[in-house]
Motif scaffolding. Structure first.
Motif, PDB file in Angstrom:
ATOM      1  N   SER A 114       1.441  10.088  -5.253  1.00  0.00           N
ATOM      2  CA  SER A 114       1.883  11.437  -4.899  1.00  0.00           C
ATOM      3  C   SER A 114       2.945  11.938  -5.883  1.00  0.00           C
ATOM      4  O   SER A 114       2.980  13.120  -6.242  1.00  0.00           O
ATOM      5  N   THR A 115       3.813  11.044  -6.358  1.00  0.00           N
ATOM      6  CA  THR A 115       4.815  11.429  -7.347  1.00  0.00           C
ATOM      7  C   THR A 115       4.127  11.861  -8.643  1.00  0.00           C
ATOM      8  O   THR A 115       4.503  12.878  -9.254  1.00  0.00           O
ATOM      9  N   GLY A 116       3.138  11.132  -9.078  1.00  0.00           N
ATOM     10  CA  GLY A 116       2.391  11.475 -10.288  1.00  0.00           C
ATOM     11  C   GLY A 116       1.677  12.802 -10.169  1.00  0.00           C
ATOM     12  O   GLY A 116       1.658  13.606 -11.117  1.00  0.00           O
ATOM     13  N   VAL A 117       1.058  13.035  -8.983  1.00  0.00           N
ATOM     14  CA  VAL A 117       0.357  14.307  -8.766  1.00  0.00           C
ATOM     15  C   VAL A 117       1.354  15.469  -8.800  1.00  0.00           C
ATOM     16  O   VAL A 117       1.089  16.515  -9.407  1.00  0.00           O
ATOM     17  N   ALA A 118       2.525  15.293  -8.182  1.00  0.00           N
ATOM     18  CA  ALA A 118       3.536  16.349  -8.136  1.00  0.00           C
ATOM     19  C   ALA A 118       4.062  16.644  -9.543  1.00  0.00           C
ATOM     20  O   ALA A 118       4.178  17.810  -9.958  1.00  0.00           O
ATOM     21  N   VAL A 119       4.363  15.598 -10.316  1.00  0.00           N
ATOM     22  CA  VAL A 119       4.869  15.787 -11.674  1.00  0.00           C
ATOM     23  C   VAL A 119       3.786  16.426 -12.545  1.00  0.00           C
ATOM     24  O   VAL A 119       4.059  17.347 -13.321  1.00  0.00           O
ATOM     25  N   GLY A 120       2.552  15.984 -12.418  1.00  0.00           N
ATOM     26  CA  GLY A 120       1.460  16.549 -13.206  1.00  0.00           C
ATOM     27  C   GLY A 120       1.224  18.008 -12.880  1.00  0.00           C
ATOM     28  O   GLY A 120       1.026  18.840 -13.775  1.00  0.00           O
ATOM     29  N   ALA A 121       1.235  18.349 -11.568  1.00  0.00           N
ATOM     30  CA  ALA A 121       0.992  19.729 -11.158  1.00  0.00           C
ATOM     31  C   ALA A 121       2.127  20.641 -11.626  1.00  0.00           C
ATOM     32  O   ALA A 121       1.876  21.751 -12.138  1.00  0.00           O
ATOM     33  N   MET A 147       0.811  -1.184   0.000  1.00  0.00           N
ATOM     34  CA  MET A 147       0.000   0.000   0.000  1.00  0.00           C
ATOM     35  C   MET A 147       0.862   1.259   0.000  1.00  0.00           C
ATOM     36  O   MET A 147       0.473   2.268  -0.591  1.00  0.00           O
ATOM     37  N   PHE A 148       1.995   1.171   0.666  1.00  0.00           N
ATOM     38  CA  PHE A 148       2.892   2.310   0.709  1.00  0.00           C
ATOM     39  C   PHE A 148       3.396   2.655  -0.697  1.00  0.00           C
ATOM     40  O   PHE A 148       3.560   3.828  -1.034  1.00  0.00           O
ATOM     41  N   LYS A 149       3.648   1.651  -1.550  1.00  0.00           N
ATOM     42  CA  LYS A 149       4.107   1.894  -2.917  1.00  0.00           C
ATOM     43  C   LYS A 149       3.062   2.671  -3.700  1.00  0.00           C
ATOM     44  O   LYS A 149       3.395   3.579  -4.448  1.00  0.00           O
ATOM     45  N   ARG A 150       1.806   2.314  -3.530  1.00  0.00           N
ATOM     46  CA  ARG A 150       0.740   2.996  -4.268  1.00  0.00           C
ATOM     47  C   ARG A 150       0.663   4.466  -3.869  1.00  0.00           C
ATOM     48  O   ARG A 150       0.505   5.343  -4.718  1.00  0.00           O
ATOM     49  N   ILE A 151       0.763   4.765  -2.603  1.00  0.00           N
ATOM     50  CA  ILE A 151       0.694   6.155  -2.134  1.00  0.00           C
ATOM     51  C   ILE A 151       1.900   6.946  -2.660  1.00  0.00           C
ATOM     52  O   ILE A 151       1.771   8.086  -3.098  1.00  0.00           O
ATOM     53  N   PHE A 152       3.079   6.324  -2.633  1.00  0.00           N
ATOM     54  CA  PHE A 152       4.285   6.983  -3.112  1.00  0.00           C
ATOM     55  C   PHE A 152       4.141   7.345  -4.591  1.00  0.00           C
ATOM     56  O   PHE A 152       4.386   8.481  -5.001  1.00  0.00           O
ATOM     57  N   TRP A 153       3.759   6.395  -5.449  1.00  0.00           N
ATOM     58  CA  TRP A 153       3.654   6.649  -6.881  1.00  0.00           C
ATOM     59  C   TRP A 153       2.498   7.585  -7.201  1.00  0.00           C
ATOM     60  O   TRP A 153       2.587   8.384  -8.142  1.00  0.00           O
TER      61      TRP A 153
END
Length: 119
Positions: free
Chosen positions: A9-16, A1-7
């Motif tokens: 949040s990374t996707g949201v940061a890169v997208g933003a 579950m930790f992997k899903r949250i990490f990726w």
């Protein structure tokens, strides 16, 4: 579950950050094409154009002078400078006996006859 949250949040940061960067570039491009900016760029270019034309004309005249001087130097190198030498004296030729002219054998012979024939 930790992997899903990490990726996630990374996707949201890169997208933003990508969306922010793209928005900024679009606004800069729109700013460049506002009527006031276009007028300022046109005036600056027109001022620079006069200077550029004057510089090009001066450079062309200088190149013309250089080429002309080079061509004149080539002509002077090939041309005799100073007093002209005396022409050589013609050699004495023995007088040859004159030949008799052509004998007219038909009517209209000679220069007058040729003129009549052409008319």
């Amino acid at each position: 579950m930790f992997k899903r949250i990490f990726w996630m949040s990374t996707g949201v940061a890169v997208g933003a950050s990508g969306a922010f960067w793209a928005k900024r570039k679009v606004e800069e491009t729109i700013e460049q094409y506002l009527p006031e900016q276009v007028a300022v760029r046109a005036a600056t270019t027109a001022k620079g154009l006069g200077t550029t034309v004057r510089q090009a004309a001066a450079e062309g005249r200088e190149a013309m002078r250089t080429t002309e001087a080079e061509l004149r130097a080539r002509v002077e190198a090939r041309t005799f400078v100073g007093d002209a030498p005396a022409p050589p004296a013609p050699a004495e030729k023995p007088a040859a006996p004159r030949r008799a002219g052509r004998v007219a054998t038909h009517a209209g012979a000679g220069p007058a006859g040729r003129r009549r024939a052409r008319r």
